[in-house]
Design a protein around this motif. Sequence first.
Motif, mmCIF file in Angstrom:
data_model
loop_
_atom_site.group_PDB
_atom_site.id
_atom_site.type_symbol
_atom_site.label_atom_id
_atom_site.label_comp_id
_atom_site.label_asym_id
_atom_site.label_seq_id
_atom_site.Cartn_x
_atom_site.Cartn_y
_atom_site.Cartn_z
ATOM 1 N N GLY A 278 -11.919 -2.471 -6.930
ATOM 2 C CA GLY A 278 -11.118 -1.611 -6.073
ATOM 3 C C GLY A 278 -9.889 -1.036 -6.749
ATOM 4 N N ASP A 279 -9.735 -1.277 -8.048
ATOM 5 C CA ASP A 279 -8.561 -0.771 -8.773
ATOM 6 C C ASP A 279 -8.752 0.720 -9.065
ATOM 7 N N ASP A 280 -7.848 1.549 -8.542
ATOM 8 C CA ASP A 280 -7.948 2.997 -8.750
ATOM 9 C C ASP A 280 -6.801 3.535 -9.599
ATOM 10 N N THR A 281 -6.238 2.677 -10.447
ATOM 11 C CA THR A 281 -5.137 3.107 -11.315
ATOM 12 C C THR A 281 -5.604 4.272 -12.190
ATOM 13 N N PRO A 282 -4.830 5.378 -12.222
ATOM 14 C CA PRO A 282 -5.288 6.595 -12.903
ATOM 15 C C PRO A 282 -5.068 6.623 -14.413
ATOM 16 N N ARG B 135 -1.263 -3.659 -18.078
ATOM 17 C CA ARG B 135 -2.686 -3.275 -18.067
ATOM 18 C C ARG B 135 -3.329 -3.443 -19.443
ATOM 19 N N ARG C 222 2.886 1.321 -9.751
ATOM 20 C CA ARG C 222 2.018 1.237 -10.926
ATOM 21 C C ARG C 222 2.597 1.969 -12.145
ATOM 22 N N ASP D 19 0.814 -1.222 0.000
ATOM 23 C CA ASP D 19 0.000 0.000 0.000
ATOM 24 C C ASP D 19 0.845 1.268 0.000
ATOM 25 N N LYS E 126 1.371 3.460 -5.392
ATOM 26 C CA LYS E 126 1.231 4.563 -6.339
ATOM 27 C C LYS E 126 2.494 4.771 -7.168
#
Length: 257
Positions: free
Chosen positions: A222-226, A213, A204, A197, A201
């Motif tokens: 729950g994937d918050d990849t921007p 990806r 990734r 965790d 950031k």
Amino acid sequence: MAAVQVLRSEWTKIRSVASTMWTLSLAVVVTVALGTLVSALANSQYANMPLRERLSFDPTVISFAGMTLGQLAMTVFGVLVVSTEYSTGTIRVSLAAVPRRGTFLFGKVAVAAVLALVAGLVTSFAAFFLGQAALGPHRAALGDPGVLRAVLGGGLYMTLIAVFSLGVATMLRSPLLSLGILMPFFFLISNVLGNVDATKKIGRFLPDQAGSRIMQVVPRMGDDTPYGPWTGLGIMALWVLAALAGGYVLLKRRDAQ
């Protein structure tokens, strides 16, 4: 030496080194075999999966389960394309024949990238079709939304891994040193940074994490990849360009000793 002659020379050198061609063949075999096996296991265990896992079940990604081992083989291939000449001392002859460092490096990159792309696409499509056959009723079709992109992306991903490794090997010149850095980076450091965790950031944006990806079709819960699949592959491509630029600068500034 003309560019066409350089390309022919590099093709001859790569083809004449048995280990490079065997490595490409191994990438295809292990990726397809492991992906098919994991797909068959997933099919047999699907009924026992928790609801959360069923909702995020991605049959395309499942068929690419062997990509990790394929990535290993592509890394070795990229390193061998460059480092074999340094370890045998033939790099001096090569640079004497092609004194322009940019032309020399371009020839290696072009030939290696084409070979890696062919092997990568064969691997990706074979892994997908055999994997989906093993998944039975849970399979995806090539015409489903996002699937063709993922399959093509798998081949591009393997190509970029090989070219990135080539760039790193050009900087380091030693096969042992190159593999000693790349293997832990891809298979330990990247996984740790991408799954903890506190560092997720950062992780990734590493080349393999971002590039992989492109092979995902179903978003993970729950994937918050921007960024999206193509942006992720673009991030990986920037890493590749940086490695090649570093290799070119060092190749131009130093001797072939």
